[in-house]
Design an enzyme around this catalytic site. Structure first.
Site, short mmCIF file in Angstrom:
data_model
loop_
_atom_site.label_atom_id
_atom_site.label_comp_id
_atom_site.label_asym_id
_atom_site.label_seq_id
_atom_site.Cartn_x
_atom_site.Cartn_y
_atom_site.Cartn_z
CB THR A 9 -1.09 0.20 1.46
OG1 THR A 9 -1.67 -1.37 1.22
CG2 THR A 9 -1.53 0.97 0.85
N GLY A 13 0.04 1.23 -5.10
CA GLY A 13 -0.82 0.09 -4.40
C GLY A 13 -2.22 1.34 -3.58
CG ASN A 103 7.27 0.29 -12.50
OD1 ASN A 103 6.52 0.80 -13.21
ND2 ASN A 103 8.01 1.33 -11.97
CE LYS A 192 5.38 3.51 -16.72
NZ LYS A 192 4.89 2.06 -15.79
CG ASN A 196 9.20 2.47 -15.74
OD1 ASN A 196 9.06 3.86 -15.53
ND2 ASN A 196 8.27 1.55 -16.00
#
Length: 312
Positions: A9, A13, A103, A192, A196
């Site tokens: 979290t 998250g 990622n 992505k 990144n």
């Protein structure tokens, strides 16, 4: 609406889970050190799209306290994937699915090895967000997810049924998350990585935020050259990305709020960086396809040196 568990979290998250909870989802958060604080004060999300607090919130110190859920969102950093063997089995029943929001390339493999083939989805999250304090997420920009079934490192594993993927898309969309399903998760991941790899890597090596990289001509040119090389690596791996995607990413980064990459924040905080997931796995895939990504390899080696010297 289905039940969800969130492992990790943090900036990601906490943001997506918070939106699901605000919309009334049956959602349960593994928060460890933040659990008591969140139970008392709620989960706070400050967002460019509107601030909110989820209270009460189902927050837990340990997975043993949590119910089994229909979907488990894996939002840990990939450097913590070794912990999944102790976390996932307690949260999943025989019809549960895992949603890996991390990622990198083939980050789903660790989860698939635990829960089995045909039960794993992956999501590419285009999100600028930070964890600002206990139970406190600050969303700065973007937030789109591309979600697809993971088909294994060879692309031949059984896939999560499309109707299951679509049910998750519907739940997230109802919560206000811009989300689309994709039939090619690996293509989405390579796209992505075109962002990144340059901006996570250069942010650490150059000790710079995205706006500093973009506003300084030599580093801007280097970022664009790395994007081009990642695109070429993707092409070698069979993923067709148009050259115009480079211009699109550069334009998006120009318009982005000044932002410290997750890798730079990890480095500054003394945490392990996601070098293997974001650099090592794509380099290995490119090498297997016969392509030598020399600039990416150089950045990878510099990051490994910085990580090693930090750990001494």
């Amino acid at each position: 609406m289905s039940s969800y568990a969130v492992i990790g979290t943090g900036a990601l998250g906490g943001y997506y889970g918070g939106l699901l909870a605000r919309n009334g989802a049956d959602i349960h958060f593994l928060m460890r050190s933040d659990a008591d604080y969140a139970r008392e004060h709620g989960l706070r999300v400050d967002s460019k799209n509107g601030n909110f607090v989820v209270h009460p919130v189902h927050a837990y110190h340990n997975v043993d306290e949590m119910p089994q859920c229909d979907f488990v969102i894996v939002a840990l950093k990939s450097t913590q994937n070794d912990a999944l063997i102790e976390l996932l089995p307690s949260l999943m029943h025989n019809k549960s699915y895992a949603i890996v929001l991390q990622n990198g390339l083939h980050v789903e493999a660790s989860t698939e090895a635990i829960v089995g083939k045909g039960r794993v989805m992956g999501g590419c999250c285009f999100l600028c967000s930070n964890k600002a304090g206990p139970g406190y997420i600050r969303h700065l920009d973007y937030g789109t997810i591309l979600l697809g079934a993971y088909r294994g490192m060879d692309g031949k594993s059984p896939a999560v049924p499309s109707e299951i993927v679509q049910s998750v898309v519907q739940d997230f969309s109802a919560a206000g998350v811009p989300i689309e399903g994709t039939d090619s998760l690996q293509l989405a991941r390579w796209k992505k990585l075109m962002w990144n790899i340059p901006f996570n890597g250069l942010s650490v090596v150059l000790n710079a935020s995205t706006d500093q990289i973009m506003n300084t001509p030599p580093s801007r040119q280097l970022a664009e050259a790395i994007m081009q090389e990642v695109r070429e690596a993707a092409l070698a791996c069979g993923e067709n990305i148009p050259v115009s995607h480079v211009d699109l990413l550069m334009d998006h980064t120009d318009k982005m709020v000044p932002y410290d990459s997750s890798m730079r924040l990890d480095y500054l905080a003394g945490r392990p960086m996601e070098i293997q997931a974001i650099f090592g796995n794509p380099l290995a895939a490119a090498h297997q396809a016969g392509f030598s990504a020399r600039i990416v390899q150089t950045i990878h080696d510099q990051l490994q040196f910085l990580q090693a010297t930090r750990e001494r």
